[in-house]
Design a protein around this motif. Structure first.
Motif, PDB file in Angstrom:
ATOM      1  N   VAL A   1       0.842  -1.193   0.000  1.00 58.71           N
ATOM      2  CA  VAL A   1       0.000   0.000   0.000  1.00 58.71           C
ATOM      3  C   VAL A   1       0.881   1.248   0.000  1.00 58.71           C
ATOM      4  CG1 VAL A   1      -1.713   1.295   1.317  1.00 58.71           C
ATOM      5  CG2 VAL A   1      -1.903  -1.186   1.142  1.00 58.71           C
ATOM      6  N   GLU A   2       1.970   1.219   0.767  1.00 59.76           N
ATOM      7  CA  GLU A   2       2.885   2.354   0.810  1.00 59.76           C
ATOM      8  C   GLU A   2       3.564   2.553  -0.544  1.00 59.76           C
ATOM      9  OE1 GLU A   2       5.641   1.963   4.029  1.00 59.76           O
ATOM     10  OE2 GLU A   2       4.056   1.518   5.450  1.00 59.76           O
ATOM     11  N   ILE A   3       3.933   1.473  -1.182  1.00 65.26           N
ATOM     12  CA  ILE A   3       4.579   1.571  -2.493  1.00 65.26           C
ATOM     13  C   ILE A   3       3.609   2.155  -3.510  1.00 65.26           C
ATOM     14  CG2 ILE A   3       5.568   0.228  -4.394  1.00 65.26           C
ATOM     15  CD1 ILE A   3       6.694  -1.677  -2.245  1.00 65.26           C
ATOM     16  N   ALA A   4       2.364   1.717  -3.461  1.00 65.51           N
ATOM     17  CA  ALA A   4       1.363   2.235  -4.382  1.00 65.51           C
ATOM     18  C   ALA A   4       1.132   3.728  -4.131  1.00 65.51           C
ATOM     19  CB  ALA A   4       0.059   1.474  -4.228  1.00 65.51           C
ATOM     20  N   LYS A   5       1.141   4.133  -2.869  1.00 66.30           N
ATOM     21  CA  LYS A   5       0.946   5.533  -2.534  1.00 66.30           C
ATOM     22  C   LYS A   5       2.098   6.386  -3.070  1.00 66.30           C
ATOM     23  CE  LYS A   5      -1.143   7.402   1.411  1.00 66.30           C
ATOM     24  NZ  LYS A   5      -1.256   7.542   2.865  1.00 66.30           N
ATOM     25  N   VAL A   6       3.324   5.897  -2.901  1.00 65.75           N
ATOM     26  CA  VAL A   6       4.497   6.612  -3.402  1.00 65.75           C
ATOM     27  C   VAL A   6       4.472   6.668  -4.930  1.00 65.75           C
ATOM     28  CG1 VAL A   6       7.015   6.516  -3.597  1.00 65.75           C
ATOM     29  CG2 VAL A   6       5.931   6.117  -1.384  1.00 65.75           C
ATOM     30  N   ALA A   7       4.091   5.583  -5.563  1.00 65.73           N
ATOM     31  CA  ALA A   7       4.035   5.549  -7.028  1.00 65.73           C
ATOM     32  C   ALA A   7       2.993   6.523  -7.559  1.00 65.73           C
ATOM     33  CB  ALA A   7       3.734   4.141  -7.503  1.00 65.73           C
ATOM     34  N   THR A   8       1.847   6.584  -6.907  1.00 55.96           N
ATOM     35  CA  THR A   8       0.794   7.508  -7.325  1.00 55.96           C
ATOM     36  C   THR A   8       1.250   8.950  -7.165  1.00 55.96           C
ATOM     37  OG1 THR A   8      -0.899   5.911  -6.708  1.00 55.96           O
ATOM     38  CG2 THR A   8      -1.602   8.195  -6.948  1.00 55.96           C
ATOM     39  N   THR A   9       1.881   9.240  -6.041  1.00 60.52           N
ATOM     40  CA  THR A   9       2.380  10.597  -5.804  1.00 60.52           C
ATOM     41  C   THR A   9       3.429  10.977  -6.844  1.00 60.52           C
ATOM     42  OG1 THR A   9       1.981  10.324  -3.435  1.00 60.52           O
ATOM     43  CG2 THR A   9       3.450  12.108  -4.092  1.00 60.52           C
ATOM     44  N   ALA A  10       4.323  10.065  -7.154  1.00 66.68           N
ATOM     45  CA  ALA A  10       5.349  10.329  -8.160  1.00 66.68           C
ATOM     46  C   ALA A  10       4.723  10.544  -9.533  1.00 66.68           C
ATOM     47  CB  ALA A  10       6.339   9.175  -8.205  1.00 66.68           C
ATOM     48  N   GLN A  11       3.700   9.768  -9.837  1.00 70.47           N
ATOM     49  CA  GLN A  11       3.025   9.912 -11.129  1.00 70.47           C
ATOM     50  C   GLN A  11       2.375  11.282 -11.247  1.00 70.47           C
ATOM     51  OE1 GLN A  11      -0.129   7.121 -11.697  1.00 70.47           O
ATOM     52  NE2 GLN A  11      -0.528   7.754 -13.797  1.00 70.47           N
ATOM     53  N   TYR A  12       1.644  11.705 -10.209  1.00 69.17           N
ATOM     54  CA  TYR A  12       1.000  13.015 -10.243  1.00 69.17           C
ATOM     55  C   TYR A  12       2.034  14.133 -10.280  1.00 69.17           C
ATOM     56  CZ  TYR A  12      -3.529  10.870  -9.285  1.00 69.17           C
ATOM     57  OH  TYR A  12      -4.669  10.134  -9.351  1.00 69.17           O
ATOM     58  N   GLY A  13       3.107  13.981  -9.526  1.00 70.54           N
ATOM     59  CA  GLY A  13       4.157  14.989  -9.532  1.00 70.54           C
ATOM     60  C   GLY A  13       4.820  15.112 -10.895  1.00 70.54           C
ATOM     61  N   GLY A  14       5.102  13.993 -11.507  1.00 72.16           N
ATOM     62  CA  GLY A  14       5.699  14.011 -12.839  1.00 72.16           C
ATOM     63  C   GLY A  14       4.769  14.604 -13.874  1.00 72.16           C
ATOM     64  N   SER A  15       3.509  14.266 -13.770  1.00 75.61           N
ATOM     65  CA  SER A  15       2.526  14.807 -14.703  1.00 75.61           C
ATOM     66  C   SER A  15       2.396  16.318 -14.550  1.00 75.61           C
ATOM     67  CB  SER A  15       1.178  14.135 -14.464  1.00 75.61           C
ATOM     68  OG  SER A  15       0.183  14.724 -15.256  1.00 75.61           O
ATOM     69  N   ALA A  16       2.317  16.778 -13.306  1.00 73.00           N
ATOM     70  CA  ALA A  16       2.185  18.215 -13.051  1.00 73.00           C
ATOM     71  C   ALA A  16       3.416  18.971 -13.533  1.00 73.00           C
ATOM     72  CB  ALA A  16       1.954  18.463 -11.565  1.00 73.00           C
ATOM     73  N   SER A  17       4.591  18.434 -13.285  1.00 77.45           N
ATOM     74  CA  SER A  17       5.804  19.133 -13.728  1.00 77.45           C
ATOM     75  C   SER A  17       5.910  19.139 -15.251  1.00 77.45           C
ATOM     76  CB  SER A  17       7.048  18.507 -13.102  1.00 77.45           C
ATOM     77  OG  SER A  17       7.238  17.194 -13.569  1.00 77.45           O
ATOM     78  N   ALA A  18       5.471  18.082 -15.904  1.00 77.46           N
ATOM     79  CA  ALA A  18       5.495  18.054 -17.367  1.00 77.46           C
ATOM     80  C   ALA A  18       4.570  19.118 -17.942  1.00 77.46           C
ATOM     81  CB  ALA A  18       5.095  16.675 -17.874  1.00 77.46           C
ATOM     82  N   VAL A  19       3.407  19.261 -17.336  1.00 80.07           N
ATOM     83  CA  VAL A  19       2.472  20.286 -17.792  1.00 80.07           C
ATOM     84  C   VAL A  19       3.035  21.668 -17.502  1.00 80.07           C
ATOM     85  CG1 VAL A  19       0.206  21.308 -17.362  1.00 80.07           C
ATOM     86  CG2 VAL A  19       0.418  18.846 -17.647  1.00 80.07           C
ATOM     87  N   TYR A  20       3.554  21.864 -16.291  1.00 77.44           N
ATOM     88  CA  TYR A  20       4.056  23.179 -15.893  1.00 77.44           C
ATOM     89  C   TYR A  20       5.240  23.615 -16.753  1.00 77.44           C
ATOM     90  CZ  TYR A  20       6.165  26.876 -13.133  1.00 77.44           C
ATOM     91  OH  TYR A  20       6.716  28.059 -12.728  1.00 77.44           O
ATOM     92  N   PHE A  21       6.199  22.774 -16.919  1.00 72.92           N
ATOM     93  CA  PHE A  21       7.397  23.161 -17.658  1.00 72.92           C
ATOM     94  C   PHE A  21       7.181  23.132 -19.168  1.00 72.92           C
ATOM     95  CE2 PHE A  21       9.321  21.764 -13.582  1.00 72.92           C
ATOM     96  CZ  PHE A  21       9.849  23.003 -13.238  1.00 72.92           C
ATOM     97  N   GLY A  22       6.098  22.572 -19.619  1.00 74.90           N
ATOM     98  CA  GLY A  22       5.804  22.553 -21.040  1.00 74.90           C
ATOM     99  C   GLY A  22       5.050  23.785 -21.504  1.00 74.90           C
ATOM    100  N   LEU A  23       4.629  24.629 -20.570  1.00 80.28           N
ATOM    101  CA  LEU A  23       3.858  25.814 -20.913  1.00 80.28           C
ATOM    102  C   LEU A  23       4.742  27.054 -20.928  1.00 80.28           C
ATOM    103  CD1 LEU A  23       0.706  25.243 -18.688  1.00 80.28           C
ATOM    104  CD2 LEU A  23       0.967  24.745 -21.104  1.00 80.28           C
ATOM    105  N   THR A  24       4.419  27.992 -21.797  1.00 80.07           N
ATOM    106  CA  THR A  24       5.124  29.264 -21.805  1.00 80.07           C
ATOM    107  C   THR A  24       4.454  30.199 -20.803  1.00 80.07           C
ATOM    108  OG1 THR A  24       3.708  30.228 -23.506  1.00 80.07           O
ATOM    109  CG2 THR A  24       5.643  28.996 -24.258  1.00 80.07           C
ATOM    110  N   ALA A  25       5.090  31.319 -20.541  1.00 80.10           N
ATOM    111  CA  ALA A  25       4.529  32.295 -19.597  1.00 80.10           C
ATOM    112  C   ALA A  25       3.188  32.826 -20.104  1.00 80.10           C
ATOM    113  CB  ALA A  25       5.508  33.438 -19.383  1.00 80.10           C
TER     114      ALA A  25
END
Length: 64
Positions: free
Chosen positions: A3-27
């Motif tokens: 359960v802890e591994i799944a929680k960490v994996a989910t958090t990493a997935q959301y974090g990676g997704s958010a950073s990809a969206v954030y850094f892929g956008l211009t100002a």
């Protein structure tokens, strides 16, 4: 433990997704999305206040 591994994996997935969206956008794109969000919130507030105004007007009309 899995359960802890799944929680960490989910958090990493959301974090990676958010950073990809954030850094892929211009100002300009970030500003456009920010303006859109503010406009939607403003529309919601205006609708709510208009609804409250209509309720008060109906109540005042019924009291007269």
């Amino acid at each position: 433990m899995s359960v802890e591994i799944a929680k960490v994996a989910t958090t990493a997935q959301y974090g990676g997704s958010a950073s990809a969206v954030y850094f892929g956008l211009t100002a300009n794109e970030i500003a456009a999305f920010g303006g859109l969000i503010i406009a939607i919130i403003g529309l919601g507030v205006n609708i709510w206040y208009k609804h409250q105004h209509l309720k008060l007007a109906k109540k005042e009309k019924d009291d007269v």
